[in-house]
Scaffold this motif. Structure first.
Motif, PDB file in Angstrom:
ATOM      1  N   SER A  47       0.825  -1.203   0.000  1.00  0.00           N
ATOM      2  CA  SER A  47       0.000   0.000   0.000  1.00  0.00           C
ATOM      3  C   SER A  47       0.862   1.259   0.000  1.00  0.00           C
ATOM      4  N   THR A  48       1.946   1.247   0.771  1.00  0.00           N
ATOM      5  CA  THR A  48       2.854   2.397   0.830  1.00  0.00           C
ATOM      6  C   THR A  48       3.547   2.620  -0.509  1.00  0.00           C
ATOM      7  N   LEU A  49       3.966   1.543  -1.160  1.00  0.00           N
ATOM      8  CA  LEU A  49       4.597   1.669  -2.474  1.00  0.00           C
ATOM      9  C   LEU A  49       3.642   2.274  -3.490  1.00  0.00           C
ATOM     10  N   ARG A  50       2.388   1.835  -3.476  1.00  0.00           N
ATOM     11  CA  ARG A  50       1.401   2.363  -4.430  1.00  0.00           C
ATOM     12  C   ARG A  50       1.192   3.860  -4.243  1.00  0.00           C
ATOM     13  N   GLN A  51       1.283   4.329  -3.015  1.00  0.00           N
ATOM     14  CA  GLN A  51       1.035   5.734  -2.732  1.00  0.00           C
ATOM     15  C   GLN A  51       2.267   6.605  -2.942  1.00  0.00           C
ATOM     16  N   ASN A  52       3.446   5.982  -3.095  1.00  0.00           N
ATOM     17  CA  ASN A  52       4.688   6.754  -3.179  1.00  0.00           C
ATOM     18  C   ASN A  52       5.550   6.283  -4.346  1.00  0.00           C
ATOM     19  N   SER A  53       4.961   6.218  -5.524  1.00  0.00           N
ATOM     20  CA  SER A  53       5.699   5.786  -6.708  1.00  0.00           C
ATOM     21  C   SER A  53       6.875   6.728  -6.964  1.00  0.00           C
ATOM     22  N   GLY A  54       8.064   6.154  -7.164  1.00  0.00           N
ATOM     23  CA  GLY A  54       9.261   6.936  -7.450  1.00  0.00           C
ATOM     24  C   GLY A  54      10.092   7.274  -6.240  1.00  0.00           C
ATOM     25  N   ARG A  55       9.513   7.217  -5.025  1.00  0.00           N
ATOM     26  CA  ARG A  55      10.267   7.513  -3.807  1.00  0.00           C
ATOM     27  C   ARG A  55      10.686   6.201  -3.152  1.00  0.00           C
ATOM     28  N   PRO A  56      11.945   6.058  -2.712  1.00  0.00           N
ATOM     29  CA  PRO A  56      12.363   4.792  -2.107  1.00  0.00           C
ATOM     30  C   PRO A  56      11.623   4.514  -0.798  1.00  0.00           C
ATOM     31  N   VAL A  57      11.269   3.255  -0.613  1.00  0.00           N
ATOM     32  CA  VAL A  57      10.547   2.822   0.587  1.00  0.00           C
ATOM     33  C   VAL A  57      11.359   1.740   1.277  1.00  0.00           C
ATOM     34  N   LEU A  68       8.748  -9.008   2.408  1.00  0.00           N
ATOM     35  CA  LEU A  68       9.276  -7.818   1.745  1.00  0.00           C
ATOM     36  C   LEU A  68       9.885  -6.813   2.720  1.00  0.00           C
ATOM     37  N   MET A  69       9.941  -7.179   4.004  1.00  0.00           N
ATOM     38  CA  MET A  69      10.367  -6.235   5.027  1.00  0.00           C
ATOM     39  C   MET A  69      11.771  -6.543   5.526  1.00  0.00           C
ATOM     40  N   ASN A  70      12.415  -5.508   6.086  1.00  0.00           N
ATOM     41  CA  ASN A  70      13.671  -5.682   6.797  1.00  0.00           C
ATOM     42  C   ASN A  70      13.384  -5.927   8.283  1.00  0.00           C
ATOM     43  N   GLU A  71      14.378  -6.457   8.976  1.00  0.00           N
ATOM     44  CA  GLU A  71      14.215  -6.661  10.410  1.00  0.00           C
ATOM     45  C   GLU A  71      14.063  -5.312  11.109  1.00  0.00           C
ATOM     46  N   TYR A  72      13.310  -5.323  12.204  1.00  0.00           N
ATOM     47  CA  TYR A  72      13.071  -4.086  12.941  1.00  0.00           C
ATOM     48  C   TYR A  72      14.206  -3.838  13.931  1.00  0.00           C
ATOM     49  N   ILE A  81      20.048   2.612   5.834  1.00  0.00           N
ATOM     50  CA  ILE A  81      19.418   3.019   4.580  1.00  0.00           C
ATOM     51  C   ILE A  81      20.464   3.425   3.545  1.00  0.00           C
ATOM     52  N   ARG A  82      21.532   4.073   3.973  1.00  0.00           N
ATOM     53  CA  ARG A  82      22.595   4.434   3.025  1.00  0.00           C
ATOM     54  C   ARG A  82      23.254   3.189   2.431  1.00  0.00           C
ATOM     55  N   ALA A  83      23.325   2.107   3.197  1.00  0.00           N
ATOM     56  CA  ALA A  83      23.956   0.875   2.725  1.00  0.00           C
ATOM     57  C   ALA A  83      22.981  -0.067   2.030  1.00  0.00           C
ATOM     58  N   ALA A  84      21.711   0.294   1.962  1.00  0.00           N
ATOM     59  CA  ALA A  84      20.679  -0.628   1.465  1.00  0.00           C
ATOM     60  C   ALA A  84      20.802  -0.889  -0.033  1.00  0.00           C
ATOM     61  N   ILE A 232      12.162  -0.338  -3.754  1.00  0.00           N
ATOM     62  CA  ILE A 232      12.187  -0.967  -2.438  1.00  0.00           C
ATOM     63  C   ILE A 232      13.637  -1.099  -1.984  1.00  0.00           C
ATOM     64  N   LEU A 233      13.893  -0.780  -0.712  1.00  0.00           N
ATOM     65  CA  LEU A 233      15.232  -0.869  -0.149  1.00  0.00           C
ATOM     66  C   LEU A 233      15.332  -2.070   0.789  1.00  0.00           C
ATOM     67  N   PHE A 234      16.470  -2.799   0.679  1.00  0.00           N
ATOM     68  CA  PHE A 234      16.717  -3.963   1.534  1.00  0.00           C
ATOM     69  C   PHE A 234      18.110  -3.865   2.141  1.00  0.00           C
ATOM     70  N   ASP A 235      18.244  -4.396   3.337  1.00  0.00           N
ATOM     71  CA  ASP A 235      19.550  -4.461   3.970  1.00  0.00           C
ATOM     72  C   ASP A 235      20.506  -5.290   3.112  1.00  0.00           C
ATOM     73  N   PRO A 236      21.809  -4.964   3.115  1.00  0.00           N
ATOM     74  CA  PRO A 236      22.778  -5.699   2.293  1.00  0.00           C
ATOM     75  C   PRO A 236      22.733  -7.204   2.564  1.00  0.00           C
ATOM     76  N   GLY A 237      22.757  -7.979   1.472  1.00  0.00           N
ATOM     77  CA  GLY A 237      22.727  -9.433   1.599  1.00  0.00           C
ATOM     78  C   GLY A 237      21.344 -10.003   1.807  1.00  0.00           C
ATOM     79  N   HIS A 238      20.341  -9.142   1.855  1.00  0.00           N
ATOM     80  CA  HIS A 238      18.965  -9.606   2.074  1.00  0.00           C
ATOM     81  C   HIS A 238      18.022  -9.013   1.031  1.00  0.00           C
ATOM     82  N   GLY A 239      18.546  -8.747  -0.175  1.00  0.00           N
ATOM     83  CA  GLY A 239      17.737  -8.181  -1.252  1.00  0.00           C
ATOM     84  C   GLY A 239      16.793  -9.204  -1.856  1.00  0.00           C
ATOM     85  N   MET A 240      16.062  -8.770  -2.882  1.00  0.00           N
ATOM     86  CA  MET A 240      15.026  -9.631  -3.451  1.00  0.00           C
ATOM     87  C   MET A 240      15.597 -10.896  -4.072  1.00  0.00           C
ATOM     88  N   ASP A 241      16.749 -10.804  -4.734  1.00  0.00           N
ATOM     89  CA  ASP A 241      17.336 -12.004  -5.331  1.00  0.00           C
ATOM     90  C   ASP A 241      17.621 -13.054  -4.271  1.00  0.00           C
TER      91      ASP A 241
END
Length: 250
Positions: A47-57, A68-72, A81-84, A232-241
């Motif tokens: 839902s957040t991605l749909r509302q914020n197209s073009g801005r990193p989430v 699709l989430m990172n650990e809290y 986030i800079r390393a994501a 979408i941003l992911f922590d290093p080593g935990h991306g979509m691939d």
């Protein structure tokens, strides 16, 4: 200095995290932020991605599965986030016509599904790029999934997991009766998929684009929308691939 815009689902766990993070890091208006931090589960992230197209989430899991989430963690958020790692995805565009003749449009990041809406199985005609590929598919439903959505409903229905960046879509049948052994197809990302509902009064069907439903449809067209990109941003080593590969070994 990284400017954050925090947002959360309505659960107590997510709302509590929202308050702590806003107090610690501040809250920038959405238009002035560098990144949107979404607190909740996968559904809330979509839902957040749909509302914020073009801005990193950047999502942090305050839900259940959180594929699709990172650990809290509350510490060192700007550094994380800079390393994501960033993944860019295009949604599916759905156009559905109801039996009353009204057209409905929606975007879906995960999948578009056609589902039976009555006691009897749906009867569908399947066309790809204007060419009829199946005169009659009798089933409980059928799914068109993106690579991101391939691990969700599509995978549960027996469809393939698609690597990110593969530029393909998964077409997967749900409980097919005829042809009984048809399990679906892998299509190029450029494909335009159309489902015509046969015997729509006797065998009603509905369409669903990431949980946005259209009841009693006559036909549905689905295609990838290249003009819209979600980041979408992911922590290093935990991306979509990595997540997609790991999911196939559990």
């Amino acid at each position: 200095m990284t400017r954050f815009h925090f947002t959360s689902s309505d659960t107590e766990l997510a709302r509590s995290a929202l308050g702590r993070l806003m107090e610690r890091y501040g809250q920038s208006p959405i238009g002035a932020s560098d990144v949107v931090v979404a607190l909740g589960g996968d559904g809330f992230l979509l839902s957040t991605l749909r509302q914020n197209s073009g801005r990193p989430v950047y999502g942090m899991n305050r839900g259940t599965v959180g594929f699709l989430m990172n650990e809290y963690h509350e510490d060192d958020l700007a550094e994380r986030i800079r390393a994501a790692e960033e993944t860019s995805i295009n949604p599916l565009a759905m156009v559905a016509q109801s039996v009353e003749g009204h057209e409905h449009r929606a975007l879906a990041i995960n999948e578009v599904s056609m589902l039976r809406a009555g006691a009897q199985a749906a009867k569908l005609k399947v066309s790809i790029n204007g060419r009829v590929r199946m005169d009659e598919l009798i089933c409980d439903g059928v799914i068109v999934a993106t690579p991101v959505g391939s691990t969700a409903y599509n995978y549960s229905a027996g469809g393939p997991i698609l690597p990110i960046g593969s530029d393909v879509l998964a077409l997967t049948a749900i409980a097919p009766f005829r042809p009984r052994r048809w399990r679906g197809a892998i299509l190029p990302k450029s494909a335009v998929v159309r489902f015509d509902v046969l015997e729509a009064q006797k065998r009603p069907a509905m369409a669903d684009a990431d949980a946005r439903k259209v009841d009693r449809v006559r036909w549905v067209e689905v295609r990838s929308e290249p003009l819209i990109s979600h980041r979408i941003l992911f922590d290093p080593g935990h991306g979509m691939d990595e997540r997609l590969t790991r999911e196939q070994f559990v």
